[in-house]
Design a protein around this motif. Sequence first.
Motif, PDB file in Angstrom:
ATOM      1  N   THR A  69     -19.330  75.297 100.250  1.00  0.00           N
ATOM      2  CA  THR A  69     -19.510  75.450 101.689  1.00  0.00           C
ATOM      3  C   THR A  69     -18.198  75.380 102.450  1.00  0.00           C
ATOM      4  OG1 THR A  69     -19.985  73.099 101.928  1.00  0.00           O
ATOM      5  CG2 THR A  69     -21.872  74.580 101.652  1.00  0.00           C
ATOM      6  N   SER A  70     -17.153  74.847 101.792  1.00  0.00           N
ATOM      7  CA  SER A  70     -15.854  74.771 102.450  1.00  0.00           C
ATOM      8  C   SER A  70     -14.757  74.611 101.403  1.00  0.00           C
ATOM      9  CB  SER A  70     -15.839  73.589 103.414  1.00  0.00           C
ATOM     10  OG  SER A  70     -14.675  73.591 104.187  1.00  0.00           O
ATOM     11  N   GLU A  71     -13.637  75.282 101.647  1.00  0.00           N
ATOM     12  CA  GLU A  71     -12.451  75.128 100.808  1.00  0.00           C
ATOM     13  C   GLU A  71     -11.379  74.484 101.679  1.00  0.00           C
ATOM     14  OE1 GLU A  71     -11.391  78.683  98.591  1.00  0.00           O
ATOM     15  OE2 GLU A  71     -13.447  79.409  98.824  1.00  0.00           O
ATOM     16  N   HIS A  72     -10.687  73.485 101.126  1.00  0.00           N
ATOM     17  CA  HIS A  72      -9.734  72.704 101.908  1.00  0.00           C
ATOM     18  C   HIS A  72      -8.291  73.022 101.535  1.00  0.00           C
ATOM     19  CE1 HIS A  72     -13.223  70.521 103.320  1.00  0.00           C
ATOM     20  NE2 HIS A  72     -13.606  70.400 102.058  1.00  0.00           N
ATOM     21  N   PRO A  73      -7.344  72.791 102.448  1.00  0.00           N
ATOM     22  CA  PRO A  73      -5.929  73.110 102.198  1.00  0.00           C
ATOM     23  C   PRO A  73      -5.360  72.460 100.933  1.00  0.00           C
ATOM     24  CG  PRO A  73      -6.245  72.602 104.514  1.00  0.00           C
ATOM     25  CD  PRO A  73      -7.543  72.281 103.814  1.00  0.00           C
ATOM     26  N   ASP A  74      -5.873  71.292 100.557  1.00  0.00           N
ATOM     27  CA  ASP A  74      -5.353  70.620  99.360  1.00  0.00           C
ATOM     28  C   ASP A  74      -5.953  71.173  98.068  1.00  0.00           C
ATOM     29  OD1 ASP A  74      -7.938  69.603  99.392  1.00  0.00           O
ATOM     30  OD2 ASP A  74      -7.332  67.501  99.378  1.00  0.00           O
ATOM     31  N   GLY A  75      -6.813  72.208  98.175  1.00  0.00           N
ATOM     32  CA  GLY A  75      -7.425  72.811  96.995  1.00  0.00           C
ATOM     33  C   GLY A  75      -8.778  72.241  96.638  1.00  0.00           C
ATOM     34  N   SER A  76      -9.192  71.199  97.334  1.00  0.00           N
ATOM     35  CA  SER A  76     -10.502  70.606  97.051  1.00  0.00           C
ATOM     36  C   SER A  76     -11.602  71.418  97.733  1.00  0.00           C
ATOM     37  CB  SER A  76     -10.544  69.145  97.504  1.00  0.00           C
ATOM     38  OG  SER A  76     -10.423  69.060  98.908  1.00  0.00           O
ATOM     39  N   TYR A  77     -12.844  71.098  97.374  1.00  0.00           N
ATOM     40  CA  TYR A  77     -13.998  71.828  97.891  1.00  0.00           C
ATOM     41  C   TYR A  77     -15.052  70.875  98.429  1.00  0.00           C
ATOM     42  CZ  TYR A  77     -12.217  75.738  95.104  1.00  0.00           C
ATOM     43  OH  TYR A  77     -11.444  76.728  94.578  1.00  0.00           O
ATOM     44  N   THR A  78     -15.839  71.380  99.375  1.00  0.00           N
ATOM     45  CA  THR A  78     -17.079  70.740  99.764  1.00  0.00           C
ATOM     46  C   THR A  78     -18.175  71.642  99.224  1.00  0.00           C
ATOM     47  OG1 THR A  78     -16.130  69.806 101.772  1.00  0.00           O
ATOM     48  CG2 THR A  78     -18.535  69.973 101.691  1.00  0.00           C
ATOM     49  N   VAL A  79     -19.129  71.027  98.516  1.00  0.00           N
ATOM     50  CA  VAL A  79     -20.208  71.806  97.920  1.00  0.00           C
ATOM     51  C   VAL A  79     -21.555  71.225  98.321  1.00  0.00           C
ATOM     52  CG1 VAL A  79     -18.808  72.510  95.931  1.00  0.00           C
ATOM     53  CG2 VAL A  79     -20.274  70.492  95.745  1.00  0.00           C
ATOM     54  N   PHE A  80     -22.538  72.097  98.355  1.00  0.00           N
ATOM     55  CA  PHE A  80     -23.923  71.700  98.593  1.00  0.00           C
ATOM     56  C   PHE A  80     -24.663  71.896  97.286  1.00  0.00           C
ATOM     57  CE2 PHE A  80     -28.292  73.081  99.713  1.00  0.00           C
ATOM     58  CZ  PHE A  80     -28.742  71.881 100.259  1.00  0.00           C
ATOM     59  N   VAL A  81     -25.300  70.822  96.810  1.00  0.00           N
ATOM     60  CA  VAL A  81     -26.086  70.882  95.582  1.00  0.00           C
ATOM     61  C   VAL A  81     -27.555  70.825  95.993  1.00  0.00           C
ATOM     62  CG1 VAL A  81     -26.615  69.769  93.385  1.00  0.00           C
ATOM     63  CG2 VAL A  81     -24.262  69.781  94.243  1.00  0.00           C
ATOM     64  N   PRO A  82     -28.248  71.976  95.934  1.00  0.00           N
ATOM     65  CA  PRO A  82     -29.648  72.009  96.354  1.00  0.00           C
ATOM     66  C   PRO A  82     -30.557  71.356  95.318  1.00  0.00           C
ATOM     67  CG  PRO A  82     -28.986  74.157  95.543  1.00  0.00           C
ATOM     68  CD  PRO A  82     -27.763  73.285  95.526  1.00  0.00           C
ATOM     69  N   PRO A  85     -37.820  72.073  93.629  1.00  0.00           N
ATOM     70  CA  PRO A  85     -37.900  73.491  93.934  1.00  0.00           C
ATOM     71  C   PRO A  85     -37.622  73.828  95.401  1.00  0.00           C
ATOM     72  CG  PRO A  85     -40.104  72.593  93.928  1.00  0.00           C
ATOM     73  CD  PRO A  85     -39.148  71.466  93.576  1.00  0.00           C
ATOM     74  N   ASN A  86     -37.190  72.854  96.201  1.00  0.00           N
ATOM     75  CA  ASN A  86     -36.950  73.082  97.626  1.00  0.00           C
ATOM     76  C   ASN A  86     -35.444  73.119  97.883  1.00  0.00           C
ATOM     77  OD1 ASN A  86     -36.782  73.094 100.370  1.00  0.00           O
ATOM     78  ND2 ASN A  86     -37.671  71.085 100.682  1.00  0.00           N
ATOM     79  N   PRO A  87     -34.821  74.300  97.866  1.00  0.00           N
ATOM     80  CA  PRO A  87     -33.369  74.368  97.993  1.00  0.00           C
ATOM     81  C   PRO A  87     -32.827  74.072  99.382  1.00  0.00           C
ATOM     82  CG  PRO A  87     -34.278  76.558  97.930  1.00  0.00           C
ATOM     83  CD  PRO A  87     -35.428  75.604  97.689  1.00  0.00           C
ATOM     84  N   THR A  88     -33.701  73.830 100.361  1.00  0.00           N
ATOM     85  CA  THR A  88     -33.191  73.480 101.689  1.00  0.00           C
ATOM     86  C   THR A  88     -32.819  72.011 101.769  1.00  0.00           C
ATOM     87  OG1 THR A  88     -35.419  73.090 102.545  1.00  0.00           O
ATOM     88  CG2 THR A  88     -34.489  75.300 102.836  1.00  0.00           C
ATOM     89  N   SER A  89     -33.181  71.228 100.756  1.00  0.00           N
ATOM     90  CA  SER A  89     -32.717  69.848 100.708  1.00  0.00           C
ATOM     91  C   SER A  89     -31.746  69.715  99.545  1.00  0.00           C
ATOM     92  CB  SER A  89     -33.898  68.877 100.551  1.00  0.00           C
ATOM     93  OG  SER A  89     -34.552  69.106  99.328  1.00  0.00           O
ATOM     94  N   GLY A  90     -30.893  68.738  99.630  1.00  0.00           N
ATOM     95  CA  GLY A  90     -29.900  68.541  98.583  1.00  0.00           C
ATOM     96  C   GLY A  90     -28.852  67.552  99.031  1.00  0.00           C
ATOM     97  N   MET A  91     -27.736  67.555  98.330  1.00  0.00           N
ATOM     98  CA  MET A  91     -26.658  66.621  98.624  1.00  0.00           C
ATOM     99  C   MET A  91     -25.358  67.395  98.841  1.00  0.00           C
ATOM    100  SD  MET A  91     -28.123  63.679  98.501  1.00  0.00           S
ATOM    101  CE  MET A  91     -26.761  62.549  98.443  1.00  0.00           C
ATOM    102  N   ILE A  92     -24.464  66.787  99.604  1.00  0.00           N
ATOM    103  CA  ILE A  92     -23.154  67.361  99.878  1.00  0.00           C
ATOM    104  C   ILE A  92     -22.109  66.503  99.161  1.00  0.00           C
ATOM    105  CG2 ILE A  92     -21.457  67.876 101.674  1.00  0.00           C
ATOM    106  CD1 ILE A  92     -23.944  68.096 103.584  1.00  0.00           C
TER     107      ILE A  92
END
Length: 130
Positions: A69-82, A85-92
Motif C-alpha cells: 500500500t506504500s513504498e517508503h524512501p528508506d526502501g521499506s514497505y507498508t503492506v495490507f494482509v487481507p 474469506p473477507n478480504p476487506t478486513s486484515g492487518m497492516i
Amino acid sequence: FRSSTSVGKWVHDRFDVTLARLAPGYRMIKEIVQQFLGSNADSPFASGKVALVQLFGADNPTRVTALVTSEHPDGSYTVFVPTGPNPTSGMIYHLPNNQVQIFPDIQVDSAMRTVISCGAGTGELFGQKS
C-alpha cells in the motif's frame, strides 16, 4: 456504476443524494466499497502491488499474501494482509524490503480470489513465480 448519458448521471446523482439522506452510514459504506473495488484512484486494490511477505523475519520461511500500500524512501514497505474469506478486513504491517517479494505480473483481483477462497489457487498463482 455511473451512467455515460446526462440523464443517467442526473438520475444517479439524485438517487445518491437521496440515499445518503435516508440511510445513515451510506457515504462511509460507499467509500469503503469504492476503495475495495478499486474505483478510487488512491485505492491499493486498483493500483497496489501483490506480494508475498515474511512477517516473522527474513529467516522464517512463513509467507503470506499481501498488497503493498506504500513504498517508503528508506526502501521499506507498508503492506495490507487481507483475511480470508473477507478480504476487506486484515492487518497492516510495516516491513523492511528484504521481507517483501513483489510480483508485478500478478493482478490484485487474482490475489483477492485466492484470499476469498481461503487460499485455494495460491499454488497456481505463486507456484511458478516464487
